[in-house]
Write a protein that holds these residues in place. Sequence first.
Motif, mmCIF file in Angstrom:
data_model
loop_
_atom_site.group_PDB
_atom_site.id
_atom_site.type_symbol
_atom_site.label_atom_id
_atom_site.label_comp_id
_atom_site.label_asym_id
_atom_site.label_seq_id
_atom_site.Cartn_x
_atom_site.Cartn_y
_atom_site.Cartn_z
ATOM 1 N N SER A 7 0.909 -1.300 -0.123
ATOM 2 C CA SER A 7 -0.181 -0.038 -0.122
ATOM 3 C C SER A 7 0.834 1.384 -0.031
ATOM 4 O O SER A 7 1.783 1.487 0.884
ATOM 5 N N LEU A 8 0.563 2.226 -1.052
ATOM 6 C CA LEU A 8 1.384 3.322 -1.164
ATOM 7 C C LEU A 8 0.251 4.455 -0.702
ATOM 8 O O LEU A 8 -0.875 4.262 -1.252
ATOM 9 N N ARG A 9 0.541 5.352 0.196
ATOM 10 C CA ARG A 9 -0.267 6.402 0.504
ATOM 11 C C ARG A 9 0.427 7.769 0.387
ATOM 12 O O ARG A 9 1.411 8.177 1.224
ATOM 13 N N GLY A 10 0.044 8.619 -0.427
ATOM 14 C CA GLY A 10 0.597 10.250 -0.550
ATOM 15 C C GLY A 10 2.176 10.043 -0.733
ATOM 16 O O GLY A 10 2.800 11.034 -0.366
ATOM 17 N N VAL A 11 2.620 9.134 -1.463
ATOM 18 C CA VAL A 11 4.298 9.010 -1.667
ATOM 19 C C VAL A 11 4.517 9.933 -2.647
ATOM 20 O O VAL A 11 4.169 9.965 -3.945
ATOM 21 N N THR A 12 5.562 10.716 -2.401
ATOM 22 C CA THR A 12 6.270 11.711 -3.221
ATOM 23 C C THR A 12 7.834 11.261 -3.282
ATOM 24 O O THR A 12 8.279 10.481 -2.525
ATOM 25 N N LYS A 13 8.431 11.806 -4.354
ATOM 26 C CA LYS A 13 9.729 11.624 -4.439
ATOM 27 C C LYS A 13 10.529 12.574 -5.054
ATOM 28 O O LYS A 13 10.216 13.033 -5.969
ATOM 29 N N THR A 14 11.569 13.421 -4.473
ATOM 30 C CA THR A 14 12.082 14.682 -5.013
ATOM 31 C C THR A 14 13.636 14.353 -5.266
ATOM 32 O O THR A 14 14.281 13.733 -4.242
ATOM 33 N N PHE A 15 14.306 14.564 -6.248
ATOM 34 C CA PHE A 15 15.561 14.450 -6.520
ATOM 35 C C PHE A 15 16.251 15.912 -6.516
ATOM 36 O O PHE A 15 15.589 16.683 -7.063
ATOM 37 N N GLY A 16 17.354 15.926 -5.887
ATOM 38 C CA GLY A 16 18.039 17.263 -6.012
ATOM 39 C C GLY A 16 17.373 18.183 -4.855
ATOM 40 O O GLY A 16 16.564 17.766 -4.191
ATOM 41 N N THR A 17 18.013 19.355 -4.782
ATOM 42 C CA THR A 17 17.496 20.310 -3.877
ATOM 43 C C THR A 17 17.527 21.828 -4.565
ATOM 44 O O THR A 17 18.140 21.952 -5.586
ATOM 45 N N GLY A 18 16.715 22.753 -3.860
ATOM 46 C CA GLY A 18 16.759 24.224 -4.372
ATOM 47 C C GLY A 18 16.278 24.215 -5.933
ATOM 48 O O GLY A 18 15.164 23.556 -6.377
ATOM 49 N N GLN A 19 16.578 25.109 -6.662
ATOM 50 C CA GLN A 19 16.358 25.213 -8.043
ATOM 51 C C GLN A 19 16.547 24.187 -8.937
ATOM 52 O O GLN A 19 15.929 23.920 -9.730
ATOM 53 N N VAL A 28 1.560 9.567 -4.780
ATOM 54 C CA VAL A 28 1.042 8.496 -5.399
ATOM 55 C C VAL A 28 0.307 7.734 -4.413
ATOM 56 O O VAL A 28 0.751 7.378 -3.338
ATOM 57 N N ASP A 29 -0.735 7.177 -4.779
ATOM 58 C CA ASP A 29 -1.694 6.265 -3.837
ATOM 59 C C ASP A 29 -2.155 4.792 -4.720
ATOM 60 O O ASP A 29 -2.415 5.176 -5.763
ATOM 61 N N LEU A 30 -1.506 3.706 -3.953
ATOM 62 C CA LEU A 30 -1.824 2.750 -4.838
ATOM 63 C C LEU A 30 -1.703 1.479 -3.883
ATOM 64 O O LEU A 30 -0.996 1.381 -3.013
ATOM 65 N N ASP A 31 -2.806 0.610 -4.017
ATOM 66 C CA ASP A 31 -2.776 -0.722 -3.473
ATOM 67 C C ASP A 31 -2.648 -1.916 -4.378
ATOM 68 O O ASP A 31 -3.110 -1.901 -5.488
ATOM 69 N N LEU A 55 9.124 0.397 -4.561
ATOM 70 C CA LEU A 55 8.308 -0.969 -4.217
ATOM 71 C C LEU A 55 9.473 -1.888 -4.369
ATOM 72 O O LEU A 55 9.154 -2.958 -3.397
ATOM 73 N N GLY A 56 10.506 -1.851 -4.979
ATOM 74 C CA GLY A 56 11.703 -2.785 -4.859
ATOM 75 C C GLY A 56 12.555 -2.512 -3.728
ATOM 76 O O GLY A 56 13.774 -3.212 -3.463
ATOM 77 N N CYS A 57 12.274 -1.510 -2.827
ATOM 78 C CA CYS A 57 13.187 -1.244 -1.632
ATOM 79 C C CYS A 57 14.572 -0.459 -2.114
ATOM 80 O O CYS A 57 15.623 -0.921 -1.513
ATOM 81 N N LEU A 58 14.579 -0.504 -3.548
ATOM 82 C CA LEU A 58 15.873 0.128 -3.913
ATOM 83 C C LEU A 58 15.870 1.660 -3.804
ATOM 84 O O LEU A 58 17.035 2.303 -3.891
ATOM 85 N N ASP A 59 15.029 2.291 -3.246
ATOM 86 C CA ASP A 59 14.895 3.652 -2.946
ATOM 87 C C ASP A 59 13.778 3.876 -2.031
ATOM 88 O O ASP A 59 12.971 2.983 -1.757
ATOM 89 N N VAL A 60 13.777 5.205 -1.370
ATOM 90 C CA VAL A 60 12.660 5.365 -0.404
ATOM 91 C C VAL A 60 11.960 6.700 -0.764
ATOM 92 O O VAL A 60 12.582 7.413 -1.491
ATOM 93 N N SER A 65 3.813 7.103 2.735
ATOM 94 C CA SER A 65 3.860 5.942 3.545
ATOM 95 C C SER A 65 3.964 4.681 2.472
ATOM 96 O O SER A 65 3.083 4.800 1.497
ATOM 97 N N PHE A 66 4.590 3.871 2.892
ATOM 98 C CA PHE A 66 4.857 2.421 2.098
ATOM 99 C C PHE A 66 4.626 1.452 2.774
ATOM 100 O O PHE A 66 5.712 1.052 3.855
ATOM 101 N N ILE A 67 3.654 0.597 2.825
ATOM 102 C CA ILE A 67 3.367 -0.335 3.762
ATOM 103 C C ILE A 67 3.484 -1.734 2.812
ATOM 104 O O ILE A 67 2.635 -2.084 1.857
ATOM 105 N N PHE A 68 4.364 -2.825 3.267
ATOM 106 C CA PHE A 68 4.913 -3.826 2.895
ATOM 107 C C PHE A 68 4.325 -5.063 3.907
ATOM 108 O O PHE A 68 5.192 -4.980 4.937
ATOM 109 N N LYS A 69 3.506 -6.100 3.561
ATOM 110 C CA LYS A 69 3.387 -7.069 4.579
ATOM 111 C C LYS A 69 3.003 -6.452 6.003
ATOM 112 O O LYS A 69 3.625 -6.913 6.926
ATOM 113 N N GLY A 70 2.467 -5.325 5.986
ATOM 114 C CA GLY A 70 2.120 -4.654 7.342
ATOM 115 C C GLY A 70 2.971 -3.727 8.151
ATOM 116 O O GLY A 70 2.783 -3.225 8.928
#
Length: 232
Positions: A7-19, A28-31, A55-60, A65-70
Amino acid sequence: MSETLISLRGVTKTFGTGQAAFQALKGVDLDIERGDFVAAMGPSGSGKSTTMNILGCLDVPTTGSFIFKGHAVERLNRDQRALLRRRYLGFVFQGFNLLSRTSALENVELPLLYRGESREVRHKAGMAALEQVGLADWWDHTPAELSGGQQQRVAIARAIVTQPDVLLADEPTGNLDSERSVEIMELLTDLNRRAGITVLMVTHEPDMAAYANTIVHFRDGLVERIDDKAYA
């Protein structure tokens, strides 16, 4: 009754900082249900590959929220995520990623070698995995002695040798011709249905995505829509 595995709830991913910051995922919401076959589609930069890496735990996630097997994966440290990958996840890549100078069996045994399993255990499990993908008779062949389709079958055997709950496939037919692509998709479908492995696949090809039970369409860092055959 279906069981939510991921289960993914409100997942965001930002690369880099500033400008220079780029927001690849914007909430992203996904079950994903246990035993499903999910295809992720979308144009380049849509967020599908970033989602699969999470989902592959290669990144965070940056947030969400990312719930896997509870379990809340975003709260795990690097070592704990690595342990989760080794225990529950298998990976198949477009480029096969096989060691060129080792046999098919030795390639398949690698995840078990990293686990510290004995040679006898590795050999037995490796041969069983090759049997599952129809390559038991080719166990002593190197990648150079195998066709592209056979190499991808070895890669799939390597991914399932640990008996994972989830198989993540990133463009698994991207380097194959049409006939070999169909063979690989039929194999993934069989593993999903017979072995009960949850399959998560990224693909650009609609005819390959058609093998999935659920198709998740990404656009601009969000899930645009979900096509579910069960409710079609």
